[in-house]
Scaffold this active site. Structure first.
Site, short mmCIF file in Angstrom:
data_model
loop_
_atom_site.label_atom_id
_atom_site.label_comp_id
_atom_site.label_asym_id
_atom_site.label_seq_id
_atom_site.Cartn_x
_atom_site.Cartn_y
_atom_site.Cartn_z
N MET A 1 0.84 -1.20 0.00
CA MET A 1 0.00 0.00 0.00
C MET A 1 0.88 1.25 0.00
O MET A 1 0.41 2.35 0.33
CB MET A 1 -0.94 -0.01 1.21
CG MET A 1 -1.90 -1.19 1.18
SD MET A 1 -3.44 -0.87 2.03
CE MET A 1 -2.85 -0.63 3.69
N HIS B 1 8.97 1.15 3.27
CA HIS B 1 9.98 1.19 4.32
C HIS B 1 10.85 -0.07 4.22
O HIS B 1 10.68 -0.86 3.27
CB HIS B 1 9.31 1.30 5.70
CG HIS B 1 8.23 0.28 5.94
ND1 HIS B 1 8.48 -1.07 6.02
CD2 HIS B 1 6.88 0.41 6.06
CE1 HIS B 1 7.35 -1.72 6.23
NE2 HIS B 1 6.36 -0.85 6.25
N HIS C 1 9.14 -3.43 3.43
CA HIS C 1 8.82 -3.65 2.01
C HIS C 1 10.09 -3.97 1.22
O HIS C 1 10.10 -4.84 0.36
CB HIS C 1 8.17 -2.41 1.40
CG HIS C 1 6.87 -2.00 2.05
ND1 HIS C 1 6.73 -0.83 2.75
CD2 HIS C 1 5.67 -2.62 2.10
CE1 HIS C 1 5.47 -0.73 3.18
NE2 HIS C 1 4.82 -1.80 2.81
N GLN D 1 -10.43 -2.51 2.42
CA GLN D 1 -9.93 -3.18 3.62
C GLN D 1 -9.92 -2.25 4.84
O GLN D 1 -9.47 -2.65 5.91
CB GLN D 1 -8.56 -3.81 3.38
CG GLN D 1 -7.41 -2.83 3.22
CD GLN D 1 -6.14 -3.54 2.79
OE1 GLN D 1 -6.05 -4.07 1.69
NE2 GLN D 1 -5.15 -3.58 3.68
N ARG E 1 2.65 2.87 9.30
CA ARG E 1 1.96 3.69 10.30
C ARG E 1 2.92 4.27 11.34
O ARG E 1 2.53 5.17 12.11
CB ARG E 1 0.89 2.88 11.01
CG ARG E 1 -0.30 2.56 10.11
CD ARG E 1 -1.43 1.89 10.89
NE ARG E 1 -2.65 1.80 10.11
CZ ARG E 1 -3.01 0.74 9.39
NH1 ARG E 1 -2.21 -0.32 9.32
NH2 ARG E 1 -4.14 0.73 8.72
P1 AMP Z 1 1.41 -2.97 3.47
O1 AMP Z 1 1.98 -1.94 2.56
O2 AMP Z 1 1.42 -2.57 4.90
O3 AMP Z 1 0.08 -3.51 3.01
O4 AMP Z 1 2.41 -4.20 3.40
C1 AMP Z 1 2.76 -4.79 2.18
C2 AMP Z 1 3.54 -6.05 2.46
O5 AMP Z 1 4.69 -5.73 3.24
C3 AMP Z 1 2.75 -7.08 3.28
O6 AMP Z 1 3.04 -8.38 2.78
C4 AMP Z 1 3.29 -6.90 4.66
O7 AMP Z 1 3.19 -8.06 5.46
C5 AMP Z 1 4.75 -6.56 4.36
N1 AMP Z 1 5.36 -5.89 5.49
C6 AMP Z 1 4.91 -4.78 6.12
N2 AMP Z 1 5.72 -4.47 7.16
C7 AMP Z 1 6.69 -5.42 7.18
C8 AMP Z 1 7.82 -5.66 8.01
N3 AMP Z 1 8.11 -4.89 9.03
N4 AMP Z 1 8.59 -6.74 7.74
C9 AMP Z 1 8.30 -7.56 6.69
N5 AMP Z 1 7.24 -7.38 5.87
C10 AMP Z 1 6.46 -6.33 6.11
#
Ligand code: AMP
Length: 290
Positions: free
Chosen positions: A36, A40, A43, A67, A196
């Site tokens: 999304m 960081h 990702h 979501q 976040r």
């Molecule tokens: P998001 O952008 O938050 O929807 O996350 C995208 C992907 O990055 C998802 O598969 C998350 O599980 C993964 N992700 C987010 N934070 C972390 C983290 N600290 N360590 C590993 N993967 C992460």
């Protein structure tokens, strides 16, 4: 290591699908990292894993409205596209898919098909506090998998319930994509990287590593031969979490990570999961006992 490539940006389903299809026709293995945005180190670790295992890495950046609940933080979810594209470019990503909402959801809401995970996986942990959240996740990931026919997709262990549900979904729907689990990436003080985190004020940021510390207390206790999770968690809530006024605990629970049944007695492959709001910023974290 920085790795500059010519990054392609796609906004439409057709253009990204054509790109991925042509890469596959040329014999390339395509890795897909759905996000999304507000990228960081977490990702980036997924991107790196994809780079290691595939020839072409595609990242999607889409803040998926379905979501988020009506009272959730969709409106204040960080949006940093320029910076995200730079990160992708520096880290060897070949293509970014960044559709607008209408490109992903063109059907009126009352006529829209949704992918709804079974209550057994859905109505627990984050699914209880965020009704409909995993319906939105399963729906958008199904759409993305159909748009981007990659051979491998990379997800973070940090979102353990999401990962579990998506693996089951891909299995149940015979989706021809291999889902790869990537470990949780953390800040030096243990806080799990999250988009976040930038919403945390100074005091909240100082307190936030308590979540991981609490998980680690369980891990050490388990290593010392203790297995009564109810007793251990009660003690940690009393002695640590409830002492911090800023923390509002949503759940602190143990689940068997192969069946997704709640457990009281710790054993290997138990998922210890925690969710809390710290001054209104919702954070989640987990560990798996081994
Ligand atoms: P998001 O952008 O938050 O929807 O996350 C995208 C992907 O990055 C998802 O598969 C998350 O599980 C993964 N992700 C987010 N934070 C972390 C983290 N600290 N360590 C590993 N993967 C992460």
């Amino acid at each position: 290591m920085a790795n500059n490539t010519e990054l392609k940006l796609f906004k439409t389903k057709k253009s990204i699908r054509d790109f991925v299809t042509s890469q596959k026709q040329a014999g390339k293995v395509v890795g897909f990292v759905p996000t999304m945005g507000a990228l960081h180190q977490g990702h980036i670790s997924l991107i790196q894993k994809s780079l290691e295992e595939t020839n072409i890495t595609v990242v999607s950046i889409f803040v998926n409205p379905t979501q988020f609940g009506p009272n959730e933080d969709l409106h204040k979810y960080p949006k940093t596209l320029e910076n995200d594209l730079e990160i992708c470019s520096k880290n060897g990503v070949s293509a970014v898919f960044n559709p607008d909402v209408a490109e992903m959801y063109s059907t009126p809401e009352n006529k829209m098909f949704m992918v709804v995970p079974p209550d057994f996986y859905n109505k627990k942990l984050c699914g209880l506090g965020r009704p409909g959240h995993f319906d939105g996740v399963a729906t958008v990931v199904t759409k993305l998998f159909n748009i981007i026919p990659a051979q491998k997709a990379y997800f973070g262990q940090k979102d353990a319930q999401q990962l579990f549900i998506l693996k089951k979904m891909a299995e149940d729907f015979f989706i021809p994509i291999e889902i790869i689990t990537c470990p949780t990436k953390r800040e030096p003080d243990g806080l799990a990287c999250s988009s976040r985190n930038i919403n945390l004020d100074k005091k909240s940021r100082e307190i936030a590593p308590i979540l991981y510390q609490t998980l680690n207390f369980i891990k050490s206790a388990y290593k010392d031969g203790k297995s009564d999770f109810s007793q251990l968690s009660k003690q940690l809530i009393e002695e640590i979490i409830s002492k911090q006024q800023e923390i509002s605990l949503e759940y602190f629970l143990a689940y068997d990570y192969s069946t997704f049944e709640k457990v009281d007695t710790l054993k290997n492959n138990t998922l210890i999961a925690i969710a809390a709001k710290i001054n209104n910023v919702r954070l989640i974290d987990n560990i798996i006992l081994e």
